[in-house]
Design an enzyme around this catalytic site. Structure first.
Site, mmCIF file in Angstrom:
data_model
loop_
_atom_site.group_PDB
_atom_site.id
_atom_site.type_symbol
_atom_site.label_atom_id
_atom_site.label_comp_id
_atom_site.label_asym_id
_atom_site.label_seq_id
_atom_site.Cartn_x
_atom_site.Cartn_y
_atom_site.Cartn_z
ATOM 1 N N THR A 199 0.833 -1.317 -0.098
ATOM 2 C CA THR A 199 0.012 -0.635 0.028
ATOM 3 C C THR A 199 0.619 1.037 -0.105
ATOM 4 O O THR A 199 0.649 1.727 0.873
ATOM 5 C CB THR A 199 -1.179 0.021 1.529
ATOM 6 O OG1 THR A 199 0.658 0.076 2.083
ATOM 7 C CG2 THR A 199 -1.797 -1.113 1.180
ATOM 8 N N GLY A 200 1.779 1.197 -0.561
ATOM 9 C CA GLY A 200 2.570 2.561 -1.030
ATOM 10 C C GLY A 200 0.998 3.910 -0.995
ATOM 11 O O GLY A 200 0.547 3.639 -2.047
ATOM 12 N N THR A 201 1.506 4.415 -0.645
ATOM 13 C CA THR A 201 0.151 5.181 -0.484
ATOM 14 C C THR A 201 0.483 6.577 0.241
ATOM 15 O O THR A 201 1.136 6.723 0.860
ATOM 16 C CB THR A 201 -0.643 4.146 1.133
ATOM 17 O OG1 THR A 201 -1.629 4.547 1.097
ATOM 18 C CG2 THR A 201 0.163 4.282 1.739
ATOM 19 N N THR A 202 -0.553 7.087 0.811
ATOM 20 C CA THR A 202 -0.916 8.533 1.613
ATOM 21 C C THR A 202 -1.658 8.249 3.149
ATOM 22 O O THR A 202 -2.976 8.213 2.448
ATOM 23 C CB THR A 202 -1.059 9.681 0.754
ATOM 24 O OG1 THR A 202 0.014 9.672 -0.539
ATOM 25 C CG2 THR A 202 -1.362 11.072 1.561
#
Length: 207
Positions: A6-9
């Site tokens: 979940t490369g994410t913000t």
């Protein structure tokens, strides 16, 4: 064949009556977007949610364990668990398994003891309460914006705008963040979810 990430913000902020959460919805496997509409806001009890970033498998497993222990505590004590207890259980798993897991968590919620609370647990298992917290790969692009924009005593609507603008800015810069924005408002009355589709995201000078 890469790990599902979940490369994410992710983001959460306290206000007088509770907390506001926000996250994008993109999950990736290497450079491939494997899910455009994932839900990174995870319920661990009636009054406590977490935002997940890192490995999808790792963070889902940790959230499941925390949910189990909070249910166990609630059944034994007949009282709702506090946000701090939930965050310390997250810390226990993240710290004790820090060499094997890729997990960065924001644990937040409302309890009758201290109201709305946000706890940040970055990689490695540190746990600290903050008035707002950001995490994930997209957060590196918005630290300056958040520090400049946040102010104490914001209303629920101001927090919703703060979170949606910050996540939208990160999605515009970070290749691992994208899709839509999922927001949640958690108060004594319960949790209210708000979804902002990709074609209705906040826009800025780059529109």
């Amino acid at each position: 064949t890469g790990e599902h990430l979940t490369g994410t913000t992710i983001m959460a902020v306290e206000f007088a009556d509770g907390v506001v959460f926000g996250a994008d919805t993109r999950s990736s496997t290497g450079s491939y977007v494997s899910n455009r509409v994932s839900d990174k806001l995870t319920k661990v009890s009636e009054n406590i949610y977490c935002c997940r970033s890192g490995s999808v498998a790792d963070t889902q497993a940790i959230a499941d364990y925390v949910r189990f222990y909070l249910d166990l505590q609630e059944n034994e004590t007949d009282e709702e668990p506090t946000v701090e207890v939930a965050s310390r259980i997250f810390q226990l798993f993240c710290y004790n398994n820090r060499d094997m897991l890729s997990a960065s968590i924001i644990c937040a919620g409302w309890d009758k003891a201290k109201g709305g609370q946000v706890f940040c647990l970055p990689l490695g298992g540190m746990c600290v309460r903050m008035p707002f917290a950001i995490g994930g790969s997209g957060s590196t692009y918005i630290y300056g914006h958040c520090d400049n924009t946040y102010k104490e005593g914001m209303t629920e609507q101001e927090c919703l705008k703060f979170v949606s603008d910050a996540v939208a800015l990160a999605m515009g810069r970070d290749g691992s963040s994208g899709g839509m924005i999922r927001l949640a408002v958690l108060t004594k009355a319960g949790c209210r979810r708000i979804d902002i589709p990709g074609n209705e995201l906040p826009t800025f000078w780059s529109k």
